[in-house]
Every structure is written in structure tokens, then in C-alpha cells.
Write an enzyme that holds these catalytic residues in place. Structure first.
Site: not given
Ligand code: IFM
Length: 457
Positions: A174, A362
Site C-alpha cells: 500500500e 488484504e
């Protein structure tokens, strides 16, 4: 367990070679922050100094995964998963960021990889999940272009050691989170609030995506190379031109700036005037060097974001939470539960036509757990997973090539600025005793994953 909610989902719905995994990250679980010669990371500094962390918590001990990795990997297997996604702590293997390799740190990851393989769990390794070496931060960190060389050296050390057994690699976790929250908003390490730092870090991280991917390919035979992005679909209440521009601006600042340069699409400055200053960090040849041919991209989905127009021309919009427009259930992070956003996130990435495969690397939720007579009941988490897996199944049925799904997270852990309060785990952790207890959601997955593939669980 006969009292778990039933589902008509089956393993077969997701295809034959679908990977089922759990995810976690070094600083959030390992602890042992000074063990075996480890250097300091920016999160060690942030939690012990300048950062505002709920409950003044830190990752000094966390889940003690450094010592318990073997039995924790057994839990992964017990719940029926066949893959474990974890990250490497850069200062654990290179205490000074570059130069001297700390063999004891590398040995830990060696043992972890072997433990996974011995137990029939495939290791999926993220090279960087936010614990940057403090010594390099003191030289500017991601804002210093020298990071391209530092990162290249780090990736080389790790992949040269683990690449004979680890085939699945993700360069970053991320970028949006650690660049934007860490450099512009300042609520994550290193705690900067600077537009210049955000822009410099964004460009260098994007270049390092390419550096990392190149080194992995050079060192690892048959590597499966990707990266991960949090994908936050944007929404507006209104439908005016100002709403559209507000949405486009925030989408560019938090999403597209980290995705599109690697696909050769440049920076989305037309939609976000705030990004114009990024030009100052571009060097001749960067537009080519930044390109990456990913084998896959990991989509990480948690929530959609509401945006409203803002009368600042540079920004045009701001993320916004309106109590009046909250039609959805809220998690312990204050995030709205919107399962169809996962379908939207996957479909959007697929529409780029730039990567052959997507993984959900995720997805998960923090909710309060109810501990009763040794059982940990978390019916809201089960409902969350059920609903999101349905949306994933719908995306696959629509032709989106998704190769796997990783739950966030294996176990409750250090949730950054939120400390240990929000619990995301399939496994409950008592942080006083380090006792682990599989939650109902973990058993729910076990039933889904261990049922004969075509049987509903
Ligand atoms: O815990 C984090 C993880 O480190 C990155 N993705 C989002 C998770 C939940 O906030």
C-alpha cells in the site's frame, strides 16, 4: 462447531488453483524490536517518541511472532489456509539500512520460510510493509533519491537468500498508506506533514516498484512478482460538476498517483492540481524506468471513501465522513462495510488491462470480540467475510482473473496509530499472556476450506 452460520459458498466457486491465505506484517506481529542485532525502524522511533499512538502502544513485543512463528504457522494450516503472506523488516536484516548484513535477522526469515514449507503453507513475501530503517530516514528516507540504490541493495540481500524457496513476491504494501499518511497527513511514521515530501516520496516509491521488481526477477527463478495497493473507491453525495471534480482529485491523490506511472500512464496532474509539483522530482528517463510488467497486482479493499467539494483550487475536494449519509454498518476503525466495493475495486483494476492476474491480498475487519467460556464469538466478522467473498465470487463470474484471497489478518496485532484496540484477527491474541484462540471466524473459514470443494460449508 455446529453453531456457526451456514453459507452456500463453496471452495469450487473460486476455481481450482485458487490461493487461500492469511496476511500480516513484520512490525505489527514480530516484536523483538532489539533482538539479534536488529536496527531501529521509523516505527520504533515513532512509537517511542513523536507519534500519537492510541494507548501509547508500540510494537516492542506485539504478538511475539519472532519466537512463535512455528506454532502460529500451524494455526494457519489448522484453519485450512494454504498460504501465509508476511513482510520482511528491512532494519532486521540490514541494521544500518545498507552495508553490513545481520545474519541473525536473515536467519529468522529463513526459519520462517522453512517452517511454512514444512507445514504445507506457501510463503508470500512483501518486501516493504512500512518499517523503514531509521538511519536512512535520518538522510531523508523516501524523499531522498538515493533510496533507489538503498532499496536495490536491500531487495538483493533478501531475494538472494530466500529466492530459492520463495516464488511469490510483493514489492510494497500500500504505497498510498505509507506515503500519504506518513508524509502528508503525518499520523503515521515518519510523521511528516509536507506536500513536497509527499510528492518526492511518491515518485521515489514508484521508481522503487520497478527497481524491486527487476531485482526479484534477476535473483529468483520463476518468480511471481507483484505489488499491493489499497483500492478505495470514491463516492460523492451530489452529482454536480464540482462533485465530479472533487472525486477525481481525491482519487488521483490517493489512488492513481501510485498505480498509473508504473503502467506508463504518467501522473494524473490534470485531475489533481496538487500533484503539479511532482515534476520537480522527475529526471530524464524516469518515464521509462518507472514502468513495470507485473505478474499480478494485489488489491486490498476495506472501504469506500465519501468525498465532498472543497473551495481550495489545488485540492478541489476533501475526504469526508457524514453521519447523515451513513447507511452502512461501521467497523471498529470507523469504516463503512460496503462489500460491493470489493467488486468495484477488482473490476476497476481489471479495466486497466495491464496485469494478467489480480489477488485480494488484504480484506478483513476489526470488530469487538465476545469471549465466552473459552470461545471467541465474532459473528459480525463472519458476516463481513461472507458478504465480501460473495462479491469476489461475482467478480470472478464476471470474468475478472482473481487468483487468490488473503484475509487480514491471521491474528490480532498492532494496528499502527490505533495501537492494539481494533482487532482484525481470525485468531484472538491475549496480549498479556500471548495465548492464541481461534475465533469463530477462523473456524468458519476452516469449514469452508476443508469441505469437499463443491460442498457448501
Ligand atoms: O493493518 C493494516 C495493514 O498494515 C495495511 N492494510 C490495512 C490494514 C488495516 O488497517
Amino acid at each position: 462447531m455446529t453453531d456457526l452460520p451456514k453459507t452456500d459458498l463453496t471452495k469450487a466457486d473460486f476455481g481450482e488453483n485458487f490461493t487461500w491465505g492469511v496476511a500480516h506484517a513484520s512490525y505489527q506481529v514480530e516484536g523483538s524490536w532489539k533482538a539479534d542485532g536488529k536496527g531501529l525502524s521509523i516505527w520504533d522511533t515513532f512509537t517511542h517518541g513523536g507519534g500519537r499512538i492510541r494507548g501509547k502502544a508500540n510494537g516492542d513485543t506485539a504478538c511475539d511472532f519472532y519466537n512463535r512463528y512455528d506454532s502460529d504457522t500451524a494455526l494457519v494450516k489448522e484453519m485450512g489456509f494454504d498460504a501465509q503472506r508476511f513482510s520482511i523488516s528491512w532494519p532486521r536484516v540490514l541494521p544500518n539500512g545498507v552495508g553490513r548484513v545481520e545474519e541473525r535477522g536473515l536467519d529468522f526469515y529463513d526459519r520462517l520460510v522453512d517452517s511454512c514449507l514444512e507445514q504445507g503453507v506457501e510463503p508470500w513475501v512483501t518486501l516493504y510493509h512500512w518499517d523503514f530503517p531509521q538511519v536512512l530516514q535520518d538522510q531523508g528516507g523516501w524523499t531522498n533519491r538515493s533510496v533507489l540504490g538503498w532499496f536495490e541493495e536491500y531487495v538483493d540481500v533478501v531475494t538472494a537468500r530466500l529466492g530459492d524457496r520463495v516464488k511469490n513476491w510483493m514489492v510494497f504494501n500500500e504505497p498510498c498508506s505509507f506515503v500519504l499518511i506518513g508524509h502528508l497527513l503525518g499520523t503515521h511514521a515518519p510523521g511528516n506533514r509536507s506536500l513536497r515530501k509527499y510528492l518526492a516520496a511518491a515518485h521515489h516509491v514508484n521508481l522503487c516498484e520497478a527497481v524491486g521488481a527487476r531485482v526479484v526477477r534477476a535473483n529468483v527463478e520463476d518468480a511471481n512478482v507483484g505489488t499491493t495497493h489499497v483500492v478505495t473507491p470514491m463516492r460523492t453525495v451530489g452529482n454536480t460538476e464540482r462533485d465530479r471534480k472533487a472525486k477525481a482529485s481525491i482519487d488521483a491523490i490517493s489512488n492513481r498517483i501510485f498505480w498509473e506511472p508504473n503502467m506508463g500512464m504518467g501522473y494524473p496532474v490534470d485531475d489533481a492540481p496538487l500533484l503539479r509539483g511532482i515534476d520537480r522530482y522527475l529526471k530524464p528517463g524516469d518515464d521509462q524506468d518507472i514502468r513495470v510488467d507485473w505478474d499480478f497486482v494485489g488489491v486490498q479493499y476495506y472501504q469506500r471513501q465519501m468525498v465532498k467539494p472543497w473551495p481550495v483550487p489545488m485540492l478541489r475536494g476533501v475526504p469526508w465522513i457524514s453521519r447523515n449519509h451513513r447507511e452502512y454498518e461501521i467497523t471498529a476503525m470507523g469504516w463503512e462495510v460496503q462489500p460491493d466495493g470489493l467488486h468495484e475495486a477488482l473490476t476497476r483494476w481489471n479495466s486497466y488491462n495491464a496485469v494478467p492476474k489480480l489477488y485480494v491480498t488484504e480484506n478483513g475487519a476489526a470488530f469487538p470480540d465476545h469471549v465466552v467460556d473459552g470461545r471467541v464469538h465474532d459473528s459480525r466478522r463472519i458476516a463481513f467475510y461472507e458478504a465480501h467473498l460473495r462479491e469476489l465470487r461475482r467478480a470472478i463470474q464476471d470474468g475478472v482473473p482473481v487468483g487468490g484471497y488473503f484475509s487480514w489478518s491471521l491474528m490480532d496485532n498492532f494496528e499502527w496509530a490505533e495501537g492494539y484496540v481494533p482487532r482484525f484477527g481470525l485468531v484472538h491474541v491475549d496480549f498479556d499472556t500471548q495465548v492464541r484462540t481461534i475465533k469463530d471466524s477462523g473456524y468458519w473459514f476452516q469449514r469452508l476450506l476443508e469441505a469437499k470443494s463443491t460442498e457448501p460449508a
